[in-house]
Design an enzyme around this catalytic site. Structure first.
Site, PDB file in Angstrom:
ATOM      1  N   HIS A   1      11.184  26.090  20.700  1.00 20.94           N
ATOM      2  CA  HIS A   1      11.672  27.516  20.524  1.00 20.94           C
ATOM      3  C   HIS A   1      12.802  26.960  19.302  1.00 20.94           C
ATOM      4  O   HIS A   1      13.237  25.924  18.857  1.00 20.94           O
ATOM      5  CB  HIS A   1      12.855  27.406  21.775  1.00 20.94           C
ATOM      6  CG  HIS A   1      12.247  27.243  22.934  1.00 20.94           C
ATOM      7  ND1 HIS A   1      11.740  28.105  23.528  1.00 20.94           N
ATOM      8  CD2 HIS A   1      14.044  27.167  23.721  1.00 20.94           C
ATOM      9  CE1 HIS A   1      11.932  28.324  24.698  1.00 20.94           C
ATOM     10  NE2 HIS A   1      13.249  27.612  25.410  1.00 20.94           N
TER      11      HIS A   1
ATOM     12  N   CYS B   1      17.037  24.437  28.171  1.00 20.43           N
ATOM     13  CA  CYS B   1      16.348  23.949  27.233  1.00 20.43           C
ATOM     14  C   CYS B   1      17.019  24.583  25.783  1.00 20.43           C
ATOM     15  O   CYS B   1      16.663  24.133  25.099  1.00 20.43           O
ATOM     16  CB  CYS B   1      14.716  24.576  26.736  1.00 20.43           C
ATOM     17  SG  CYS B   1      14.686  25.956  27.765  1.00 20.43           S
TER      18      CYS B   1
END
Lengths: 351, 351
Positions: free
Chosen positions: A252, A132
């Site tokens: 994130h 990710c």
């Protein structure tokens, strides 16, 4: 009765945090689906999931499950992928694997469609979805590489707990509640994939994601370093990474320092470049306090970039702030996007 | 009756988050105090504070307050320092100022005792205490500069809300409570010192601390860049900074990439160096998951360093993870430490 034309798609790990997002993403896109097969471990088999107003019963994933499957989206952990992905390929399926099991294998393309879609042409049955934190960074760096060349990347991450699964989300919320009420807490989940110690995550910061390697870097940091070089076809690129877990549920963030090869480029040039980049949304207006944040990125497929600054001492150095939904572009959406690319490149055909 | 020998010390901003820590720090140290004067704005005057079992009434700070004061510890905001610090100096006091008001003035020493204590010798009445995030970084970098020379620093911060004052702490807790209960929130405090917009901080990340400068950096980032060069006497040092606010109450963390001038140095060499550095505690044992975290640094005066790694591509590049209590070494303790240095260097004499 006319049979619907479309692809037979299997989702492995259908009941997990990423699996659920994959099903939602498939629901929102126009990929033609003839048959959807939802698979999981024996433990979760029998659960019911609704897809496009139809109820599906989750079945236990077995080698035989993949008979007739065109595309298998794996997100049930590395060991499941290692065991069942080859079985799926043997039965003619193309595997898009969201785990780290095959990412660094030389014959497995590691793909972010905005960056290296053409690598799909060389696939041998398994295609790997990158980590990710790597995906969102390379999506933002690729336009710079293409326009100017890049030589060095230093990234510090601010990663959400959902990257560690549903149990980590629950732990963050429970700890936050307990600490606000002045209660004792007993950390049990984070950091994951490591030793026997677990630490407070609510109102704290844990500078460890995944286990430690002998060189002192964590496995998460090594993923960012190695995957970035592979996806960008730049084994010579200098990449340093520090990965940190924060008390954020989803989204994130990354503070990225990058050195380009060309002199005389301004922050304005980079902003213009990124404002036109595929899959990237520029959010960079300091006068109006506009910049990417996790809270404003959740539920979106794009990679958000802002705080673009030219370093004051290094004429080729720039600072970027990159945020994305780690469950979507970081996982589910990038996987489904790879499936769409396979169709576009005629690497899978609708029967 | 024998008069106690000692210093007359004033604390300005005695009721604030840092002021309270200053009083606690003075209480725990052996600085000889004859008279303690607690000052504040008119609004907070009249409040009572206990120091070494004696009750003190906080008085309104005025120019006349500083008659007979030896050392005045200022921490009531830049405008108060600008107004009253010269008045204190006129009356013979040495000012240790915790605001950014005088930090970059050429005739004002900016001091972290472990790094540049000798700069105190050149003081002209006012001594500046650096920005919290700068202090902990230079304390960890100075041993590297001394041993090998350093040429480049790239820092990304993970800063606690207590750096923005008591109202920011209250906002974090209130927002966390409301979000856990599924309630709407209305951000009012963070980011501070900036425009009219305020954003969610609980379970989120805000990449803005203080106001934006024209070059795209925030004032907090410029503080780190400029103050680091001044404290280390290295105007030529390359420093890039990204400052980020996190949902953590106290304890700033920093991911620092540094390039040294010498080849052939190992991560082990750096660990050995830092294990003996003044004011620094090495917490670096990956096998046992030992590394610095805000939750384990609160209430401590030291700077904690861990996650020390040699970059895999740059032979002179190293990554460090630096954590410290932003209210102590980042503010109150460094200020009191400067007062102790003044005594040690005989720049103030006990009457």
């Amino acid at each position: 009765m006319v049979e619907i034309q479309g692809l037979n798609i299997a989702v492995i790990g259908a009941t997990g945090a990423v699996g659920k997002q994959m099903i939602k993403t498939l629901e929102s896109r126009n990929l033609p689906i003839k048959k959807l097969l939802l698979l999981s471990s024996a433990r979760s088999a029998g659960k019911k999931i609704t897809f496009k107003n139809k109820e599906y019963v989750v079945q236990e994933a077995k080698p035989e499950s993949f008979e007739g499957i065109d595309i298998a989206l794996f997100s049930a952990g590395g060991s499941v992928s290692k065991e069942l992905a080859p079985a799926a390929v043997e039965r003619g399926a193309i595997v898009i694997d969201n785990t780290s099991a095959f990412r660094m294998a030389a014959d497995v393309p590691l793909v972010v469609p905005e960056v290296n879609e053409q690598d799909l042409l060389k696939h041998n049955g398994i295609i790997a979805n990158p980590n990710c934190s790597t995906i969102q960074m390379v999506a933002a760096l690729e336009p710079l590489r293409k326009a100017y060349g890049i030589s060095k990347v230093v990234v510090s991450t601010y990663q959400a707990v959902s990257g560690a699964g549903a149990a980590a989300i629950a732990e963050l919320k429970e700890q936050a509640r307990d600490l606000l009420e002045g209660k004792e807490i007993e950390p049990k989940i984070l950091p994951v994939g490591s030793g026997e110690n677990h630490y407070q995550i609510a109102f704290n910061v844990i500078p460890q994601i995944d286990k430690f390697e002998d060189n002192g870097f964590t496995f998460e940091e090594m993923k960012m370093i190695n995957e970035t070089k592979k996806i960008m076809h730049m084994p010579e690129l200098s990449v340093g990474a520090t990965c940190v877990r924060l008390p954020v549920e989803t989204g994130h963030s990354e503070s990225v320092y990058v050195e380009i090869d060309k002199d005389g480029v301004s922050a304005g040039d980079i902003k213009e470049l990124l404002s036109e980049a595929p899959g990237v949304v520029l959010q960079d207006d300091p006068d109006n306090q506009v910049y990417p944040m996790p809270a404003t990125s959740v539920g979106r497929n794009e990679v958000f970039v802002g705080r673009i600054r030219k370093d004051l001492d290094e004429s080729k150095g720039f600072h970027l702030w990159i945020v994305s939904d780690n469950l979507l572009k970081g996982a589910a959406w990038n996987s489904v996007q790879i499936a769409e690319s396979l169709l576009k490149l005629k690497l899978v055909t609708i029967k």
